[in-house]
Design a protein around this motif. Structure first.
Motif, PDB file in Angstrom:
ATOM      1  N   LEU D  58      -0.868  -4.803   2.428  1.00  0.00           N
ATOM      2  CA  LEU D  58      -0.690  -4.392   1.031  1.00  0.00           C
ATOM      3  C   LEU D  58      -0.904  -2.890   0.865  1.00  0.00           C
ATOM      4  N   ILE D  59      -1.942  -2.382   1.511  1.00  0.00           N
ATOM      5  CA  ILE D  59      -2.179  -0.938   1.402  1.00  0.00           C
ATOM      6  C   ILE D  59      -1.130  -0.181   2.206  1.00  0.00           C
ATOM      7  N   GLY D  60      -0.640  -0.854   3.259  1.00  0.00           N
ATOM      8  CA  GLY D  60       0.360  -0.207   4.099  1.00  0.00           C
ATOM      9  C   GLY D  60       1.759  -0.227   3.498  1.00  0.00           C
ATOM     10  N   GLY D  61       1.920  -0.853   2.358  1.00  0.00           N
ATOM     11  CA  GLY D  61       3.209  -0.739   1.697  1.00  0.00           C
ATOM     12  C   GLY D  61       3.994  -2.026   1.571  1.00  0.00           C
ATOM     13  N   ILE D 100      -4.362  -3.238  -7.182  1.00  0.00           N
ATOM     14  CA  ILE D 100      -3.189  -3.920  -6.628  1.00  0.00           C
ATOM     15  C   ILE D 100      -2.970  -5.188  -7.441  1.00  0.00           C
ATOM     16  N   ASN D 101      -1.757  -5.379  -7.892  1.00  0.00           N
ATOM     17  CA  ASN D 101      -1.461  -6.571  -8.674  1.00  0.00           C
ATOM     18  C   ASN D 101      -1.707  -7.824  -7.829  1.00  0.00           C
ATOM     19  N   ALA D 135       6.093  -2.088  -4.586  1.00  0.00           N
ATOM     20  CA  ALA D 135       4.733  -1.588  -4.756  1.00  0.00           C
ATOM     21  C   ALA D 135       4.748  -0.073  -4.604  1.00  0.00           C
ATOM     22  N   GLN D 136       3.832   0.574  -5.298  1.00  0.00           N
ATOM     23  CA  GLN D 136       3.724   2.024  -5.164  1.00  0.00           C
ATOM     24  C   GLN D 136       2.692   2.355  -4.094  1.00  0.00           C
ATOM     25  N   ALA D 137       3.011   3.346  -3.282  1.00  0.00           N
ATOM     26  CA  ALA D 137       2.080   3.746  -2.220  1.00  0.00           C
ATOM     27  C   ALA D 137       0.842   4.377  -2.837  1.00  0.00           C
ATOM     28  N   PHE D 138      -0.289   4.252  -2.157  1.00  0.00           N
ATOM     29  CA  PHE D 138      -1.476   5.001  -2.556  1.00  0.00           C
ATOM     30  C   PHE D 138      -1.231   6.462  -2.177  1.00  0.00           C
TER      31      PHE D 138
END
Lengths: 205, 320, 652, 155, 359
Positions: D58-61, D100-101, D135-138
């Motif tokens: 999820l954090i990786g995109g 994160i949704n 998803a939008q990247a951090f």
């Protein structure tokens, strides 16, 4: 008998029946259970399962001109016992709807009776038995229908000659009128009937 | 006898059987006490237990495994001890817990805010408690602040002020500050919405300097020198100074602590940049509490993620 | 590493919706990939040879094959790369058939997805390590669960091959459903004449130990060495002493017990031997009907028993056995047809099931082989058979064809005519399903020679009228409604997985389908294997089937078990957990969660550490997911290997 | 991962080998059409799935992560899915706080025989992710470190 | 007795051919503490002719009924007529679909605001009142009356819409008639179709379908066919002449279950309204009285035999207890003989209480 050309199946008709009834006719595997339990079978030109088969085959003309779709009493026995959980009575109802719209009445007496009944409701807001019978005789010319029952029932005081008219009978008549104007057409409603409905209403008044 | 003195005698009474007792003593600044390892009476000089006793002495217990150690414990410290014991990371018989009623501890950042332009917290000469206030000696004279305004957040929602599992308890038990932890702070935080929170963490984590003070202060971090954040085998995160990597480290710490974190808040307190990293752990604790009714460090049942139930009454799985 | 990538067309199965050459081209650019090609059939001999040749020619040290599911051909390709001289674990598969080409028609999307799956496989392969199996000894004994014809066949074959066999049967006798049948189709030979001797063989075979009236309690351990606990249910008769003389059953005053063997056609006694040819021929007491247990007074059987075998204090007993393989042959049950209110839901005594009818036909049955109406004992003249009762009926959750009803109904119609020459049979059917040697001819004979009237249509309703049953049906070929006034109605009730099948599957750790039938390893290629090594399937528990198929599958399952246990040592799967001791802090969390107790704590220079017991570890990886510092890793599915796959998919 | 931009989103699936991967195979054998977005990672058991894998994706995109294992009581390893259920259920509580949704993550059970159910799950989940959009990247990445890291692991 | 208040939709036939159903329903409900609040200015549900024309039209007529209910604050209602019930329930079910609901609203221009439910009179009597309370209200038991319950096709069908009782073998009416004291005979054609409204346009329907039902009722030995549907009643009762002409020679009264309940509750003929039936019910009641006398004589005989048996058993038990007490007396000083005696003494009093309650 005529040879049925399967290339000329009316797929649009199949879809129309499915949309009207909410049933998937392809689920029918022709076991005949509906026919087996149908109380009205002996009055039909095609058995229920034949009707189902004709729908599957897209034989619109045969289905819509059949007397069977009009003579179905809606007793739900076929629906109850269908192993494939098809609402067969609902399919018959749907065929009646389509036939009615196309002015095809495979059993005149039945459709005349329905009309007499609905007219009675439109006039009074409720159905009136004597009135319905009178209209039915008028529409069909069958003036002797059930006349032998009159001496039995009239002394019981159960057949008031005058209808009970309800205060809101105009409202009921409006419902039927709006329907006759096609205001409940799904496409019309989907397109946002609010405005159209209102303007149509103005036109009526 | 003051609590302080009672504690001292309790320490002296127990010391003969112990390799040391961990408490608090003078720190680098008057507002910051430091852990004090007491091995003899002489070490008791400067011993303190009270408003400045911020550090969690349970932090040191796993590394002292093998010898019997005493600790002076606030309620929250005692929960850490309880959790360490439950997880068999330490042996209960190797710890001698000396409890006392904790009335909350200082949050130096709040003091700094209270002092405003008066001075830096490091320049404060001394702190004196006076009723509901604290009085600070500053180069610009005395500053009086309401005690509740400079007390750590966690103390405001404390349900466990007394070390209930203490071997020796000194003083009279205090009533908890709150009947239960409602996690209102987390609900409020979460209500800000994912978009805002994503931006929040992007901003906060961009300040992170990867010093790992948060991890090092955590009494329940078992990995110690083998943290997967600093390993290639396995290689979970890079050493880059990227927000996703730094955030992922916080996720690692939070996930590793899910169902274990007692909420002592040392991670957040230790952060030199004041990043609110406890939020992530509390979000998971809330979830664990809601799902399994489990509060870490109280009781001896197996932590919920190390066990299971065949029928989970509280888990409503999605019906597809 | 030098990786070779092979993209399989699988004829048109993959190539139809995936640009295989394009995928191969893209794969050539992936890290460490030195050779990439597409190939018509990777699994076929030329395909395997091409892989081997490429390994040698390009000095490959790892191979990726993108083709079907690894659940299908992973073992095939592992062997192939091994032949090429590479360790079998230096191989990865990308599933571009079941997960790509077969589930979508968009060539662009499929090709892209296939390329991505290959990228993932290659990324993982770069972190693969050579793994070598260890070997362990096996127990040369096989457990057969269920003593029907499939189980009997499996047991006898395995025992004849020299294996020890333990058979567990839930009922007090073996024989299963076949023992209840009068005759078998299409030969109309006597069921008990062909099954009986086989049952006797089971009883007498020196290699077979039979536990009748017993159930599987618990299974632990793994292929080659299962530890099984069997619950011997209390029969209240000491079978060591019981001679099967039957005196007790004659004297038992409780004569209204439900006769399980005879499907409730007529009552029986509370102490009983199910039928004369029962194996073991021993008496047992049905507690629910026994006067002693229910009214506290009786004890007649104990008084009359010449050997003093009655033991009212008997308790269930647990027996522990070690076996190397297991054959599940638990068969089927009839569906509870009383869900059909329109057929009377059991209210009309003269509506019987086909299995009840078998018992009525059987000379050793409760009516002595005379067909009698349950209501008044009269001989029926008009007999209606209704097929597809609780088969092919989605409305009751039984949409499948039971497969054997068409044939046994034809047989029963023939037998009806044999028993009552002036009778008339009517068979309501939907389709006649008779694909088997001599089967269709049989269904023709019943109509042409025996005059059974076959009516194509379902029956809507049965109701009693004037001592007869009115059957309202349809004849769709005639195009209408029909009615038959019947003396007896026989329902060809369909089958379902035996009661308790899901629970047994869970004990055996095998899968079952939505109806409770056990899942075979592969519908075509592993019809008797399961996903759990060492557990095999025989007979109707895997899916309804007739006697010849059940027997064939019984033999097949036995052959699999014999093959497995013909070896003295088995190779263990090296995909198990390992501990890197310097990372382990001895927190014991892995020990806490391991479902197999495969991890123990050891002392290493005063420090506690975890150690994996290699022969016990099953490779689930739960420990790996639990260890916070990643000190314990699952070989072939390490954190880094999975992370490599994740990262191949990540864009940030 | 390279998906067809504008058409697909990045959905990572973690499936246990014995039930759900088999269920996905069964869906394939049955030709049950599914959206193409999903990329499946095969693991032996849902119990093998460290919640951090989900977070990593999820954090990786990844735009969505779907975990599927054996139904409760049906785990090939007897207990793995029970642990997975708890861990993944708990993990759901972290996502919203992290920004994160939580709808981007789901877990479920699909057996090897449930091809149709698998199709339904994939269709439903994919539709859900498409409704959420990419998803939008951090923000705050200095470079494409990930693939370098994979190389680092190999070396 | 707890009161139940519920909306009431009588249906058009209640004003005409089924006025005895209507009258007896109101009386029975009143006696059982069910307050009926008639829907103000209700209209026809449209029956078969409406749903044969169009589902939305049918639902629109139903929707106006619900809207009228809303006017009076009524959300839950009951109706005696199964055909009305089916139409109203189908409408509610279909209107769950927003598009369908919008189509209906386009016809009525009165969108519904409340949640609505509709059940049958039979259903509320069985589910909310229950056979026990009905039994308790009986003053004139129907003991000795042999009846067959005829539900008609729509009372329980379609199963998914009606959600009441077993669709193939319903028993609600059986339970109710048993509570009234009648002997309910097994009747295999409980839910067979009588031909419905097709009696009018298709004459040959009734003799055959209703004839089959009457014939079966006669064959199983019923004194009366008990019905719950106005259309069924008309086909079976009024058209018995047509049926006879069709070859089924059975003369049977066809009362509504509410009429029998009114009778059993001791209500006057005006409310039971048996005189409205075409086939006279009095011969059936005469049969009932004769049979009741026989049954009661038989019951008295068995009761006496039972009492004698119980007395002997009690004597034996008392003797055995005495013996045991003597034996135990050696060890235990306080044998408990009194307990038994008091228990025996309590019985007659209980019976008296029960009788008092009846009276």
């Amino acid at each position: 008998m005529e040879t049925v050309c399967l290339n000329k199946s009316d797929d649009a008709f199949v879809k129309a029946v499915e949309a009207e009834s909410g049933q998937r006719v392809s689920r029918c595997y022709q076991c005949g259970n509906c026919t087996a339990g149908c109380p009205m079978f002996f009055t039909f030109d095609y058995s229920v399962s034949r009707i189902m088969r004709l729908i599957q085959a897209g034989q619109k003309e045969q289905v819509l001109s059949s007397s069977a779709v009009w003579l179905c009493a809606g007793c739900e026995t076929c629906t109850q016992r269908c192993p494939n959980e098809i609402d067969v009575a609902g399919v018959m109802d749907a065929c009646r709807h389509i036939a009615g719209r196309e002015r095809k009445f495979g059993a005149r007496a039945v459709s005349a009776f329905f009309k007499a009944f609905m007219d009675s409701v439109r006039f009074n807001g409720r159905s009136h038995e004597v009135g319905t019978m009178a209209l039915y005789m008028l529409y069909t010319g069958r003036v002797w229908t059930d006349v032998e029952l009159a001496p039995k029932i009239l002394p019981k005081g159960k057949m008031p000659l005058l209808p009970h008219r309800i205060a809101g009978r105009k409202e009921v008549a409006e419902i039927i009128n709006r329907f006759n104007q096609g205001l409940s057409d799904p496409d019309l409603v989907r397109a946002g009937s609010a405005t159209q409905g209102a303007s149509a209403k103005e036109a009526v008044s | 006898m003051s609590i302080q003195d009672e504690l001292k005698s309790a320490i002296m009474a127990a010391l003969p059987d112990l390799s040391c007792v961990i408490g608090w003593g003078p720190g680098p600044e008057p507002l910051r006490a430091a852990p004090l390892f007491i091995r003899g009476e002489a070490d008791l000089e400067g011993f303190t237990a009270g408003f400045l006793s911020v550090n969690n002495p349970a932090l040191y217990l796993p590394s002292l495994k093998g010898s019997k150690v005493g600790i002076v414990a606030k309620g929250c410290d005692a929960r850490s001890v309880g959790q360490l014991v439950t997880e068999t990371l330490i042996k209960r018989e190797e710890v001698h817990v000396i409890g006392y009623p904790c009335g909350g501890v200082i949050d130096v950042d709040k003091v700094a805010a209270g002092l405003a332009d008066a001075c830096e917290p490091g320049e404060v000469g001394a702190l004196r408690e006076d009723g509901d206030d604290v009085v600070l000696d500053t180069p610009k004279g005395e500053v009086r602040l309401a005690k509740k305004d400079v007390t750590a957040d966690k103390c405001g929602r404390c349900t466990f002020p007394n070390a209930e599992n203490a071997d020796v308890f000194v003083g009279i038990r205090r009533a908890p500050a709150a009947a239960e932890d409602t996690y209102a702070d987390i609900a409020e935080f979460e209500a800000r919405g994912t978009e805002e929170l994503k931006a929040f963490w992007e901003k906060e984590m961009s300040r992170c300097i990867r010093c790992y003070a948060c991890r090092n202060a955590c009494p329940l971090c078992v990995c110690r020198d083998h943290c997967i954040a600093a390993s290639r085998e396995p290689h979970w995160v890079s050493q880059a100074d990227d927000v996703p990597d730094k955030l992922f480290f916080q996720v690692i710490h939070a996930v590793h602590l899910s169902g274990r974190c007692t909420g002592c808040g040392e991670c957040e307190r230790a952060c030199p940049l004041g990043i609110p990293v406890l939020k992530l752990k509390r979000a998971l604790s809330r979830r664990v509490e809601n799902l399994f009714g489990y509060k870490a460090g109280i009781g001896t049942e197996t932590p919920p993620l190390l066990t299971f139930a065949i029928e989970e009454s509280t888990i409503k799985e999605r019906d597809w | 590493m030098r990786i070779g990538v092979f993209i399989c067309h699988c004829g048109s199965n993959i190539a139809g919706t995936v640009d295989c050459a394009g995928v191969a081209q893209r794969a050539a650019a992936y890290p460490d990939v030195v050779y990439s090609t597409d190939i018509m059939y990777a699994c076929a001999e030329p395909g395997q040879d091409a892989v081997i040749a490429a390994v040698k020619e390009h000095g490959l040290t790892g191979v990726v094959v993108a083709s079907c599911t690894p659940r299908m051909h992973e073992p095939t390709f592992r062997k192939a790369v091994e032949r090429a001289g590479i360790n079998r674990y230096m191989f990865e598969m990308a599933n571009i058939r079941e997960h790509v080409s077969w589930i979508g028609k968009d060539v662009e999307a499929n090709t892209n997805k296939a390329a991505e799956l290959v990228r993932m496989a290659a990324a993982k392969l770069r972190l693969n390590r050579e793994l070598k199996p260890k070997s362990f000894p096996v127990t040369k004994r096989v457990l057969v669960i269920g003593g029907g014809v499939a189980g009997i066949q499996a047991a006898l074959d395995a025992a004849d091959a020299g294996l020890e066999v333990v058979m567990v049967e839930k009922q007090p006798t073996i024989g299963g459903k076949m023992a209840k049948l009068d005759k078998t189709f299409p030969t109309v030979d006597c069921s008990s004449c062909i099954l009986g001797p086989r049952m006797v063989d089971v009883a007498q075979h020196p290699n077979i130990t039979l536990y009748a009236y017993s159930e599987l309690e618990e299974v632990s351990g793994y292929v080659g060495n299962f530890d099984v606990k069997i619950r011997k249910k209390a029969t209240y008769v000491n079978w060591d002493k019981c001679t099967g003389c039957g005196l007790c059953t004659e004297k038992c005053p409780s004569k209204k017990s439900y006769d399980r063997f005879n499907e409730g056609v007529g009552p029986t006694t509370a102490i009983l031997i199910p039928f004369p040819q029962a194996i073991p021929k021993k008496a047992s007491i049905e507690r629910d009907y026994c006067r002693l247990f229910n009214q506290g007074k009786c004890g007649v059987c104990a008084k009359v028993c010449p050997t003093g075998a009655i033991d009212y204090a008997m308790q269930d007993e647990i027996v522990e056995v070690k076996v190397g393989g297991i054959v599940a042959a638990t068969g089927y049950d009839l569906v509870d047809w009383t869900v059909y209110g329109e057929y009377g839901a059991g209210r009309y005594p003269d509506v019987v099931t086909s299995l009840q009818y078998e018992r009525m036909l059987s000379a050793s049955g409760p009516t002595g082989g005379h067909i009698k109406r349950p209501s008044d004992g009269k001989e029926p003249k008009d007999v209606v058979f209704i097929q597809c009762v609780a088969s092919r009926d989605p409305s009751i959750g039984r949409p499948y064809c039971s497969g054997f009803c068409c044939m046994y109904t034809a047989k029963q119609a023939i037998l009806t005519k044999d028993h009552i020459p002036d009778s008339q049979s009517y068979v309501f059917y939907m389709d006649i399903r008779s694909p088997g040697k001599g089967y269709d001819e049989f269904t023709r004979r019943v109509q042409e020679e025996y005059g059974a009237r076959y009516v194509r249509g379902r029956v809507s309703m049965i109701y009693p009228k004037g001592g007869k049953l009115v059957v309202r049906g349809a004849d769709t070929l005639m195009g209408g409604q029909v009615e038959v006034e019947a003396d007896l109605v026989v329902l060809a009730v369909g089958g379902e997985a035996a009661a308790g099948s899901p629970a047994l599957a869970e004990k055996l750790r095998i899968s079952y389908d939505g109806y409770g039938f056990f899942m075979e390893g592969h519908p075509k290629l592993k019809p008797v294997e399961t996903n759990t090594a060492g557990v095999f399937l025989a007979g109707a528990c895997q899916g309804l089937k007739d006697i010849p198929s059940s027997v064939a599958q019984g033999s097949a399952a036995a052959a699999k078990a014999i093959g497995l246990l013909s070896r003295n040592m088995l190779d263990s799967d090296p995909q198990i957990a390992f501990v890197s001791v310097n990372r382990c802090v001895g927190c014991r969390k892995c020990i806490e969660v391991c479902p197999f107790k495969a991890i123990r704590e050891i002392d290493m220079r005063g420090q506690p550490k975890a150690e994996v017991i290699e022969t016990v570890c099953q490779g689930c990886g739960l420990c790996n997911a639990t260890c916070p510092q990643g000190a314990i890793q699952l070989s072939h599915f390490t954190d880094n290997q999975i992370l490599a796959e994740v990262e191949a998919l990540c864009r940030f | 991962m390279s998906v067809l931009e504008g058409k697909e989103l990045r959905i990572v699936g973690f499936l246990c080998n014995w039930c759900s991967y088999g269920g996905a195979d069964t869906a394939g054998v049955g030709r049950f059409t599914q959206p193409t977005d999903l990329r499946i990672i095969r693991v032996p058991c849902s119990g093998r799935i460290n919640p951090l894998f989900v977070m990593k994706a999820l954090i990786g995109g990844a735009d969505g992560v779907l975990v599927s294992g054996c139904h409760p009581r049906d785990c090939h390893y007897a207990e793995g899915n029970y642990y997975a259920r708890r861990r993944l259920e708990v993990l759901k509580g972290l996502l919203p706080v992290l920004g994160i949704n939580p709808s981007r993550f789901e877990y479920t059970w699909v057996s090897a025989s449930e091809g149709q159910r698998w199709q339904h799950v994939v269709e439903t989940f994919t539709a859900r992710i498409h409704a959420l959009g990419p998803a939008q990247a951090f923000a705050g990445t200095t470079g494409p470190a990930n693939h370098n890291r994979a190389d680092a692991m190999v070396s | 007795m707890s009161r139940i208040d519920v909306g009431y939709f009588p249906g058009c036939s209640g004003l005409g051919t089924s006025m005895e159903y209507e009258r007896s329903t109101r009386a029975v409900c009143r006696e059982l503490g069910i307050g009926l609040r008639e829907i103000p200015d209700w209209n026809c549900c449209g029956s078969t002719p409406a749903h044969s024309t169009d589902s939305a039209l049918s639902a629109a007529l139903a929707s106006r009924v619900f809207a009228q209910g809303e006017k009076a604050g009524i959300g839950d209602m009951i109706t005696p007529c199964p055909s009305c019930l089916k139409n109203l329930r189908v409408a509610l079910e279909h209107m769950e679909d927003p598009l369908f609901s919008a189509r209906v609203d386009a016809l009525t221009e009165r969108p519904l605001q409340m949640r609505h439910s509709i059940r049958s009179v039979l259903q509320i009597l069985i589910e909310d009142v229950g056979p026990e309370r009905i039994k308790a209200r009986v003053r004139r038991s129907l003991k000795g009356l042999k009846v067959v319950p005829y539900y008609g096709c729509l009372m329980t069908r379609p199963e998914k819409i009606m959600r009441f009782d077993d669709p193939e073998n319903p028993v609600a009416l059986d339970r109710l008639l048993e509570a009234l004291g009648a002997e309910v005979l097994a009747f295999p054609l409980k839910t067979d179709c009588c031909g419905g409204s097709f009696a009018i346009p298709a004459r040959k329907v009734t003799p055959r379908l209703a004839g089959r039902i009457l014939d079966m009722a006669g064959e199983v030995g019923a004194d009366a066919v008990v019905v719950a549907c106005p259309l069924c009643q008309m086909n079976l009762d009024l058209r018995q002449g047509q049926i006879r002409a069709g070859g089924v020679d059975r003369v049977l009264p066809v009362p509504y279950f509410t009429q029998l309940a009114a009778y059993a509750f001791g209500l006057p003929e005006q409310e039971a309204a048996f005189k409205k039936l075409v086939q006279d019910i009095q011969p059936a009641f005469a049969c009932m009285s004769r049979r009741a006398a026989d049954i009661e004589a038989e019951e008295r005989k068995t009761a006496a035999a039972e009492a004698e048996k119980a007395r002997l058993a009690a004597e034996r038990a008392a003797k055995a207890a005495e013996k045991a007490a003597e034996k135990a007396g050696a060890k235990d000083a306080a044998p408990d003989g009194a307990g038994k005696k008091s228990a025996a003494a309590k019985k007659p009093r209980e019976k008296a209480d029960a009788d008092g309650g009846e009276a």
